[in-house]
Design a protein around this motif. Sequence first.
Motif, PDB file in Angstrom:
ATOM      1  N   VAL A 394       0.835  -1.204   0.000  1.00 39.61           N
ATOM      2  CA  VAL A 394       0.000   0.000   0.000  1.00 39.61           C
ATOM      3  C   VAL A 394       0.871   1.256   0.000  1.00 39.61           C
ATOM      4  CG1 VAL A 394      -1.625   1.376   1.378  1.00 39.61           C
ATOM      5  CG2 VAL A 394      -2.006  -1.081   1.074  1.00 39.61           C
ATOM      6  N   TYR A 395       1.930   1.231   0.805  1.00 36.36           N
ATOM      7  CA  TYR A 395       2.773   2.423   0.872  1.00 36.36           C
ATOM      8  C   TYR A 395       3.439   2.703  -0.474  1.00 36.36           C
ATOM      9  CZ  TYR A 395       6.521   5.649   1.685  1.00 36.36           C
ATOM     10  OH  TYR A 395       7.360   6.726   1.563  1.00 36.36           O
ATOM     11  N   CYS A 398       1.014   4.005  -3.117  1.00 40.59           N
ATOM     12  CA  CYS A 398       0.374   5.311  -2.917  1.00 40.59           C
ATOM     13  C   CYS A 398       1.337   6.436  -2.527  1.00 40.59           C
ATOM     14  CB  CYS A 398      -0.709   5.202  -1.835  1.00 40.59           C
ATOM     15  SG  CYS A 398      -1.995   3.976  -2.178  1.00 40.59           S
ATOM     16  N   SER A 399       2.586   6.111  -2.224  1.00 43.40           N
ATOM     17  CA  SER A 399       3.492   7.124  -1.687  1.00 43.40           C
ATOM     18  C   SER A 399       3.795   8.245  -2.676  1.00 43.40           C
ATOM     19  CB  SER A 399       4.803   6.482  -1.232  1.00 43.40           C
ATOM     20  OG  SER A 399       5.437   5.815  -2.321  1.00 43.40           O
ATOM     21  N   SER A 401       1.876   9.901  -4.659  1.00 50.42           N
ATOM     22  CA  SER A 401       0.905  10.997  -4.652  1.00 50.42           C
ATOM     23  C   SER A 401       0.454  11.388  -3.246  1.00 50.42           C
ATOM     24  CB  SER A 401      -0.327  10.602  -5.480  1.00 50.42           C
ATOM     25  OG  SER A 401      -0.875   9.387  -5.010  1.00 50.42           O
ATOM     26  N   TRP A 402       0.562  10.468  -2.288  1.00 53.73           N
ATOM     27  CA  TRP A 402       0.052  10.740  -0.939  1.00 53.73           C
ATOM     28  C   TRP A 402       1.140  11.056   0.078  1.00 53.73           C
ATOM     29  CZ3 TRP A 402      -4.975   8.546   1.266  1.00 53.73           C
ATOM     30  CH2 TRP A 402      -5.978   8.608   0.291  1.00 53.73           C
ATOM     31  N   ALA A 406       0.280   8.259   2.874  1.00 52.81           N
ATOM     32  CA  ALA A 406       0.328   6.866   2.431  1.00 52.81           C
ATOM     33  C   ALA A 406       0.920   5.975   3.519  1.00 52.81           C
ATOM     34  CB  ALA A 406       1.148   6.756   1.145  1.00 52.81           C
TER      35      ALA A 406
END
Length: 430
Positions: A394-395, A398-399, A401-402, A406
């Motif tokens: 998940v990290y 998504c990292s 953009s988040w 994230a």
Amino acid sequence: MSPINRQILHIAIPSIISNITVPLLGLVDVTIVGHLGSASYIGAIAVGGMLFNMIYWIFGFLRMGTGGLTAQAYGQHNTQEGTRILLRSLSVSLLLAQVLLVLQYPIRLIAFMLIDASPEVQELATRYFHICIWGAPATLGLYSFTGWFIGMQNSRYPMYIAITQNIVNIAASLFFVFVLHMKVEGVALGTLIAQYAGVIMAYLLCISHYHPFRQQVRRMQLFERNAMKRFFLVNRDIFLRTLCLVAVTVFFTSTGATYGDVVLAVNTLLMQLFTLFSYIMDGFAYAGEALSGKYTGSNDKIRLHQTVRNLFGWGSAMALLFTLTYLWGGQNFLQLLTNDTEVIAASGTYLLWTVAIPFCGFSAFILDGICIGTTSTRIMLKSMATASTLFFGVYFLCSGSWGNHALWMAFLVYLAVRGLMQGYLLRNKI
């Protein structure tokens, strides 16, 4: 109040008190060196303390595995096997402590290769390390005693020991530092003496309250092959599960640092909210460990299921309480920890992630205890491995953009998946 709830609180409350006293040992050390006039002393204690926390965290299986196996023996009214479990665990803990002592120099060298610290801090931390490492037999031995006491449905003795350790540590450290002027070495000696005071107290409580048990153990049965195989299989699963937990924790901290000092400070402060919640939930996890082990040993499915239901009731209540507390008072709590206005302002962006922690994480704590008590340690390992894999997935997904969001989202997914997967896999087990 139902009998099951009384039993839960009888174990959970002393365990919570014991958990809360744990960070006090490190806090006392930092407070004392904080008055010595140099920041390098604080840095040395912080580095040394972090190193020992990581080392001993890995060996936490000694407490958990001993607790689950002992609780089952207790439920079977098999005092002979319960005593043998303690002696096996103590034997393994002393063997592991000897390994740490023999390898102390390479361990220290590798650690300081990974830790970025100034030469002065490294020198002081080295002195601290080479004194405190001699506490390994006491610390690991106390893990065995603590797990055994909890398995015997007695969480009061670990609480008494934890309180005693803090009193001894404060008195000894103050004496060595401010009377004998020993500085970092004095703090290390104070910690060392407190560790041995704890394990000696555990031994004395054990032989005074459980003295007749020793007469029932035959030496030939102590290291019986099948019993040792079960002991090591249970502890192997918990050990590997702990490595996954350490990997997630270290990655969370180190990755947060890549977003700058402010974000690192915010993450560190917000994780204190998780740590506080974990102290409470670990108390109920210990209750789950002791009671589910007892009822598994006695093959009492009805009370086992009642225990699980009631534990989830307590867990849900604690999750609601902490969620409301963090939602309404989280910002005020952070202001108690720091007066840095930039850090406090930045924390507001991430505070809602920590508000979600109690409901995402409470079932993981409860089910950890039940898995240990029922010796369903393979389920613990599978769930932790899956949750850890998803954390990293998940990290990294998504990292881009988040960013730091994230990291927090991945952490919540990791907590939730642990609980959900353990619950699913335990359905047919208990």
